[in-house]
Design an enzyme around this catalytic site. Structure first.
Site, mmCIF file in Angstrom:
data_model
loop_
_atom_site.group_PDB
_atom_site.id
_atom_site.type_symbol
_atom_site.label_atom_id
_atom_site.label_comp_id
_atom_site.label_asym_id
_atom_site.label_seq_id
_atom_site.Cartn_x
_atom_site.Cartn_y
_atom_site.Cartn_z
ATOM 1 N N GLU A 103 -1.523 -5.315 6.275
ATOM 2 C CA GLU A 103 -1.832 -3.891 6.433
ATOM 3 C C GLU A 103 -2.922 -3.700 7.489
ATOM 4 O OE1 GLU A 103 -2.674 -1.632 2.823
ATOM 5 O OE2 GLU A 103 -3.893 -0.252 3.995
ATOM 6 N N HIS A 127 4.159 -7.998 -1.585
ATOM 7 C CA HIS A 127 3.581 -9.322 -1.814
ATOM 8 C C HIS A 127 3.871 -9.815 -3.228
ATOM 9 C CE1 HIS A 127 0.606 -8.509 1.699
ATOM 10 N NE2 HIS A 127 1.713 -9.100 2.112
HETATM 11 O O1 10D Z 1 -1.465 -7.166 -0.745
HETATM 12 P P1 10D Z 1 -1.261 -5.740 -1.112
HETATM 13 O O2 10D Z 1 -1.882 -5.332 -2.383
HETATM 14 O O3 10D Z 1 -1.648 -4.834 0.034
HETATM 15 O O4 10D Z 1 0.312 -5.504 -1.221
HETATM 16 P P2 10D Z 1 1.360 -5.662 -2.416
HETATM 17 O O5 10D Z 1 2.671 -5.825 -1.754
HETATM 18 O O6 10D Z 1 0.925 -6.648 -3.392
HETATM 19 O O7 10D Z 1 1.314 -4.253 -3.161
HETATM 20 C C1 10D Z 1 1.772 -3.069 -2.563
HETATM 21 C C2 10D Z 1 0.764 -2.545 -1.633
HETATM 22 C C3 10D Z 1 1.006 -2.231 -0.337
HETATM 23 C C4 10D Z 1 2.326 -2.231 0.264
HETATM 24 C C5 10D Z 1 -0.112 -1.891 0.544
HETATM 25 F F1 10D Z 1 -0.302 -0.587 0.473
#
Ligand code: 10D
Ligand code: SF4
Length: 313
Positions: free
Chosen positions: A132, A47
């Protein structure tokens, strides 16, 4: 004229990319190097708008659903994971799938299957609509309920054995309260060995809380749809320090810095480290700064790449 002392910038550590994000981004980069574009990626790989844009510039094509991917093409599942229904759809379309799901998200999926097989109703703590959560819920759709708050827990009506799981990027303090409420409501509650909030989320929260307590302003680099980044900003704000989430240096409003002598700075797990460097440059451009690092933990974890991209590169 009075000389102002340099503004201090407190860099929180750890910050920026976690092992799951490093792995996910590297999978797409290696595919682009090895196979050339287009490489289809279901949803944002992580993200972060800068990560997505730079991979797009190299030939990655981000799609919302696999229906948009040509039959037989190479497709990557994002770091946030997918439900079994999406895996089935990929098989139906004969896609060559590379799975960039973080191994720590995969672990939660395995727990969901294990708890469902023993007949439990699983209370999943997380944010509705997050990718997720959609993936994890898909492991046992008839046996899972989603809660976000203590109030949601109070409203639950479940007969029979209950277990819980969590999203990996939640606020550690808030989640502990929801789990406590679950224990009160369901004394036989079972769960994972510890909650599923990952090491990277936990460490970034410990570091930003410490830094926020020593700062007059907190800046967290990350995108608005990044759960872990948003949780960091909320946590910093709960210490009483104004905190802002910025995608990059261009989003800093100089008015935020008026009267500020200490700026706390960090980045979510999906925000590239170069963006933090750019923010430091932008702060330097506003006047002299003295940079120091506050280290809450040292991270050494790295995940192996899928076999298909491991060779060469
Ligand atoms: O929105 P989020 O914090 O779950 O995802 P982001 O892509 O920002 O950070 C990595 C985290 C993941 C892929 C969920 F474990
Ligand atoms: Fe994996 Fe945690 Fe990073 Fe998510 S934040 S990708 S669970 S290491």
């Amino acid at each position: 004229m009075t000389e102002h002392p340099p503004r201090s910038v407190l860099l929180a550590s750890p910050r920026s990319f976690c092992a799951g994000v490093e792995r996910a981004v590297e999978i797409v980069e290696r595919l682009l190097d090895q196979r050339g574009g287009p490489i289809y990626v279901r949803k944002q790989i992580v993200h972060n708008i800068h990560v997505v844009r730079s991979l797009e510039a190299r030939g990655a094509v981000f799609v919302e659903e696999l229906a948009e991917v040509p039959f037989g093409a190479t497709a990557v599942f994002s770091a946030h994971g997918v439900s079994p229904a999406v895996r089935a759809e990929a098989r139906e379309r004969s896609l060559d799938v590379l799975d960039a799901t973080c191994p720590l998200v995969t672990k939660v999926h395995s727990e969901a299957r294990r708890f469902a097989e023993r007949g439990d109703t699983i209370v999943l703590i997380g944010h509705a609509g997050h990718e997720e959560i959609e993936g994890t819920l898909g492991e046992a759709p008839g046996q899972m309920v989603l809660v976000e708050t203590v109030a949601d827990v109070e409203a639950l009506e479940i007969a029979g054995p209950v277990s819980y799981l969590t999203q990996t990027t939640l606020a550690v303090d808030e989640t502990a309260e929801v789990i406590e409420a679950l224990h009160r409501r369901f004394p036989q509650l079972r769960g994972p060995a510890s909650d599923d909030i990952c090491y990277a989320t936990t460490n970034r929260q410990i570091a930003i809380r410490d830094v926020a307590q020593r700062s007059d302003l907190v800046l967290v680099v990350g995108s608005k749809n990044s759960s872990n980044s948003v949780r960091m900003v909320e946590l910093a704000a709960r210490t009483g320090t104004p905190a802002y989430l910025v995608d990059d240096a261009s989003e800093i409003d100089p008015a935020w810095l008026a009267g500020v002598s200490a700026v706390g700075l960090s980045a979510g797990a999906s925000a590239p480290p170069e963006l933090v460097d750019e923010v430091m440059e932008a702060l330097r451009a506003l006047g002299p700064v003295e940079i120091s690092t506050h280290t809450a933990a040292t991270e050494t974890i790295a995940f192996t790449l899928p076999l298909a991209v491991r060779r060469a590169g």
